[in-house]
Design an enzyme around this catalytic site. Structure first.
Site, PDB file in Angstrom:
ATOM      1  N   LYS A 225       1.559  11.961  10.507  1.00 18.55           N
ATOM      2  CA  LYS A 225       0.954  10.963  11.402  1.00 18.55           C
ATOM      3  C   LYS A 225       0.190  11.658  12.531  1.00 18.55           C
ATOM      4  CE  LYS A 225      -0.140   7.359  13.670  1.00 18.55           C
ATOM      5  NZ  LYS A 225      -1.168   6.428  13.280  1.00 18.55           N
ATOM      6  N   CYS A 281      -3.400   6.111  21.325  1.00 15.04           N
ATOM      7  CA  CYS A 281      -2.811   7.090  20.393  1.00 15.04           C
ATOM      8  C   CYS A 281      -3.476   8.463  20.345  1.00 15.04           C
ATOM      9  CB  CYS A 281      -2.812   6.505  18.993  1.00 15.04           C
ATOM     10  SG  CYS A 281      -1.752   5.071  18.844  1.00 15.04           S
TER      11      CYS A 281
HETATM   12  P1  NAI Z   1       3.087  -1.105  22.890  1.00 14.77           P
HETATM   13  O1  NAI Z   1       3.178  -0.527  24.235  1.00 14.77           O
HETATM   14  O2  NAI Z   1       2.026  -2.105  22.569  1.00 14.77           O
HETATM   15  O3  NAI Z   1       4.481  -1.754  22.483  1.00 14.77           O
HETATM   16  C1  NAI Z   1       5.706  -1.142  22.668  1.00 14.77           C
HETATM   17  C2  NAI Z   1       6.707  -2.187  23.109  1.00 14.77           C
HETATM   18  O4  NAI Z   1       8.005  -1.617  23.115  1.00 14.77           O
HETATM   19  C3  NAI Z   1       6.471  -2.731  24.509  1.00 14.77           C
HETATM   20  O5  NAI Z   1       6.268  -4.125  24.452  1.00 14.77           O
HETATM   21  C4  NAI Z   1       7.754  -2.373  25.264  1.00 14.77           C
HETATM   22  O6  NAI Z   1       8.130  -3.360  26.194  1.00 14.77           O
HETATM   23  C5  NAI Z   1       8.744  -2.255  24.133  1.00 14.77           C
HETATM   24  N1  NAI Z   1       9.914  -1.466  24.473  1.00 14.77           N
HETATM   25  C6  NAI Z   1       9.971  -0.222  25.000  1.00 14.77           C
HETATM   26  N2  NAI Z   1      11.241   0.174  25.136  1.00 14.77           N
HETATM   27  C7  NAI Z   1      12.017  -0.839  24.694  1.00 14.77           C
HETATM   28  C8  NAI Z   1      13.404  -1.007  24.569  1.00 14.77           C
HETATM   29  N3  NAI Z   1      14.268  -0.049  24.916  1.00 14.77           N
HETATM   30  N4  NAI Z   1      13.877  -2.175  24.087  1.00 14.77           N
HETATM   31  C9  NAI Z   1      13.035  -3.142  23.719  1.00 14.77           C
HETATM   32  N5  NAI Z   1      11.682  -3.026  23.798  1.00 14.77           N
HETATM   33  C10 NAI Z   1      11.184  -1.875  24.268  1.00 14.77           C
HETATM   34  O7  NAI Z   1       2.958   0.142  21.889  1.00 14.77           O
HETATM   35  P2  NAI Z   1       2.222   0.188  20.479  1.00 14.77           P
HETATM   36  O8  NAI Z   1       0.766   0.354  20.647  1.00 14.77           O
HETATM   37  O9  NAI Z   1       2.729  -0.936  19.642  1.00 14.77           O
HETATM   38  O10 NAI Z   1       2.766   1.568  19.900  1.00 14.77           O
HETATM   39  C11 NAI Z   1       4.106   1.714  19.498  1.00 14.77           C
HETATM   40  C12 NAI Z   1       4.220   3.019  18.749  1.00 14.77           C
HETATM   41  O11 NAI Z   1       3.406   2.979  17.567  1.00 14.77           O
HETATM   42  C13 NAI Z   1       3.746   4.241  19.533  1.00 14.77           C
HETATM   43  O12 NAI Z   1       4.545   5.333  19.172  1.00 14.77           O
HETATM   44  C14 NAI Z   1       2.338   4.460  19.019  1.00 14.77           C
HETATM   45  O13 NAI Z   1       1.936   5.804  19.119  1.00 14.77           O
HETATM   46  C15 NAI Z   1       2.475   4.062  17.562  1.00 14.77           C
HETATM   47  N6  NAI Z   1       1.256   3.597  16.946  1.00 14.77           N
HETATM   48  C16 NAI Z   1       0.397   2.781  17.622  1.00 14.77           C
HETATM   49  C17 NAI Z   1      -0.748   2.325  17.017  1.00 14.77           C
HETATM   50  C18 NAI Z   1      -1.704   1.446  17.751  1.00 14.77           C
HETATM   51  O14 NAI Z   1      -2.802   1.259  17.245  1.00 14.77           O
HETATM   52  N7  NAI Z   1      -1.353   0.903  18.915  1.00 14.77           N
HETATM   53  C19 NAI Z   1      -1.078   2.680  15.621  1.00 14.77           C
HETATM   54  C20 NAI Z   1      -0.096   3.488  14.993  1.00 14.77           C
HETATM   55  C21 NAI Z   1       1.018   3.938  15.639  1.00 14.77           C
END
Ligand code: NAI
Length: 451
Positions: A225, A281
């Site tokens: 990834k 990312c």
């Molecule tokens: P985001 O910030 O949109 O969502 C993450 C969510 O996790 C937030 O709503 C936060 O409140 C929640 N959270 C954090 N700690 C928590 C806990 N202890 N208990 C409950 N909820 C909790 O992040 P996103 O963009 O969805 O990314 C998530 C992961 O996926 C990251 O590692 C990112 O690198 C990866 N990723 C993201 C992509 C993208 O296009 N955004 C694509 C591929 C992978």
């Protein structure tokens, strides 16, 4: 229950963000027999997921239609993390993994605190064996850390940790999830690890052809990834670096890009010149890769990948200089309208968008800035600037957030087009204005600027 006998009837996803929301919506749609619960510690976000379809916290074409069909049937958004953990056989961790801001590795390494917190909660609440799926993008060997935390609070419970990184791109997330180029599942190469992977494969097989479902060991999956994002970003930095050379030599970057992309070994994707990559990312994943390389003493490899981020910063600086030179050469006031705040079209996500950095540096030069984006809310635009350290009074004085394209056109400032939203392609509307079109930055002696 041993993993081969386990039937997956309930899935939980921790993290209702840009990955957790769309990914689980598609799983719920494709697997109506499975109850999917998405939990988040952010109460407001859960309320919004349960609220009106036009105000979902994530904007993605096609997403609200799926939510409409599945929500409160077999897809649920909840704050009750404990209940969701207890009742599920499989738990996805899709929480944010930002770059560390303090401590060892600050500014480079990935901050695992949210992931660790999830592992702690799972460990404390679980009463039966579970399959834990890493959906977040993580440094190589994080599964080892997760396993250690999982085993900390729970006796006699077997957790199997799988790596299943998400390759969706924001803006096309639903199509990417429907027709993934590949689904990657890393597992321990033990009988139990392979059986757990079988369970996850059987979910994806509902709609992904089996030849596109790749299996590997956990470390390969985690690294793949990071490496994929590094390759994608490297193409953007490669073409952007050449745009600087085109400016000096009179070559046209679009023509160069086309000529390069016609080579089937290279291909045409990600070769479009731009104001630099944004999104949550690419930068963080490359910095994380660089950090890992240095950790293992691979200085040359680290320097190679770090160059990708440095060129991205360079491209953003070039845009600021171009706008500044344009204003001074034409003896204009320091005023500009920025079209597009999201880091790309078809998303409301502005994290790490080049527009933020360009605005930030123009503010330092005392510019007055109008901003318009079709999807990013004004509170978010202000928040993005505050995150970089701009104070509220400066924002009030210098930033004017406008809610329509017509309005921003009527203000008659020179316009910098930063994002390729479809509605900005209608240049007819803009024909009498001064345009700096950074979607296609710089070519043929700057003729792409229409002043
Ligand atoms: P985001 O910030 O949109 O969502 C993450 C969510 O996790 C937030 O709503 C936060 O409140 C929640 N959270 C954090 N700690 C928590 C806990 N202890 N208990 C409950 N909820 C909790 O992040 P996103 O963009 O969805 O990314 C998530 C992961 O996926 C990251 O590692 C990112 O690198 C990866 N990723 C993201 C992509 C993208 O296009 N955004 C694509 C591929 C992978």
């Amino acid at each position: 229950m041993a993993f081969e006998k386990m039937k997956i009837k309930k899935i939980t996803c921790i993290g209702a963000g840009y990955v957790g929301g769309p990914t689980m919506a598609v799983i719920a749609q494709k697997c109506p027999e499975i109850k999917v619960t998405v939990v988040d510690s952010n109460k407001k976000k859960i309320e919004d997921w349960n609220g009106p379809l036009e105000d979902l916290p994530v904007f993605e074409p096609g997403l609200s239609e799926i939510i409409n069909k599945t929500r409160n049937k077999n897809l649920f958004f909840s704050e009750d993390v404990k209940k969701a953990i207890v009742e599920s056989e499989m738990i996805f961790i899709a929480v944010n993994t930002p770059t560390k801001t303090t401590g060892e590795g600050a500014g480079m390494a990935c901050d695992l605190k949210y992931v660790i917190k999830c592992a702690e909660m799972i460990s404390k609440y679980s009463k039966s064996n579970k399959i834990i799926v890493e959906k977040s993008t993580l440094p190589v060997r994080t599964a080892e850390t997760i396993k250690r935390v999982l085993d900390k609070y729970s006796d006699n419970i077997h957790f199997e940790v799988l790596s299943n990184p998400e390759f969706l791109a924001e803006g096309t997330a639903i199509q990417d999830l429907y027709k993934s180029d590949r689904v990657l599942i890393g597992s321990e190469q033990t009988l139990s690890g392979k059986k757990a992977a079988d369970k996850l494969v059987s979910i994806y097989e509902k709609w992904i052809p089996s030849e596109k479902i790749l299996r590997s060991n956990v470390w390969s999956s985690e690294l793949s990834k990071l490496a994929s994002n590094a390759f994608l970003a490297q193409r953007i930095s490669s073409i952007n670096s050449l745009s600087a050379l085109c400016e000096k030599t009179g070559a046209d970057i679009d023509e160069v890009s086309q000529a390069i992309g016609f080579d089937h070994r290279i291909g045409p994707y990600f070769l479009k010149v731009s104001p630099g990559f944004g999104g949550s990312c690419f930068q963080k994943d490359i910095l994380n890769l660089v950090y890992l390389c240095r950790h293992y003493g691979l200085e040359e490899v680290a320097d190679y990948w770090h160059g990708v981020v440095k060129i991205n910063d360079y491209q953003r600086d070039r845009i600021v200089k171009t706008i500044y030179n344009y204003s001074t050469t034409n003896k204009l006031e320091k005023k500009i309208s920025i079209l597009g705040w999201a880091f790309k079209k078809n998303t409301n996500d502005s994290r790490e968008s080049s527009s933020i950095y360009v605005a930030f540096n123009l503010l330092k030069l005392n510019y007055e800035i109008n901003v318009y984006d079709p999807r990013v809310e004004s509170e978010r635009i202000i928040y993005d600037l505050i995150l970089l350290g701009v104070n509220k009074s400066k924002i009030k004085e210098k930033i004017n957030i406008v809610n329509s394209l017509d309005k921003i056109i009527s203000l008659d400032y020179p316009i910098a087009i930063m994002t390729e939203w479809e509605e900005f392609f209608d240049l007819e509307k803009l024909s009498n204005l001064k345009i700096l079109d950074f979607r296609n930055i710089l070519s043929k002696n700057n003729v792409k600027y229409r002043f």
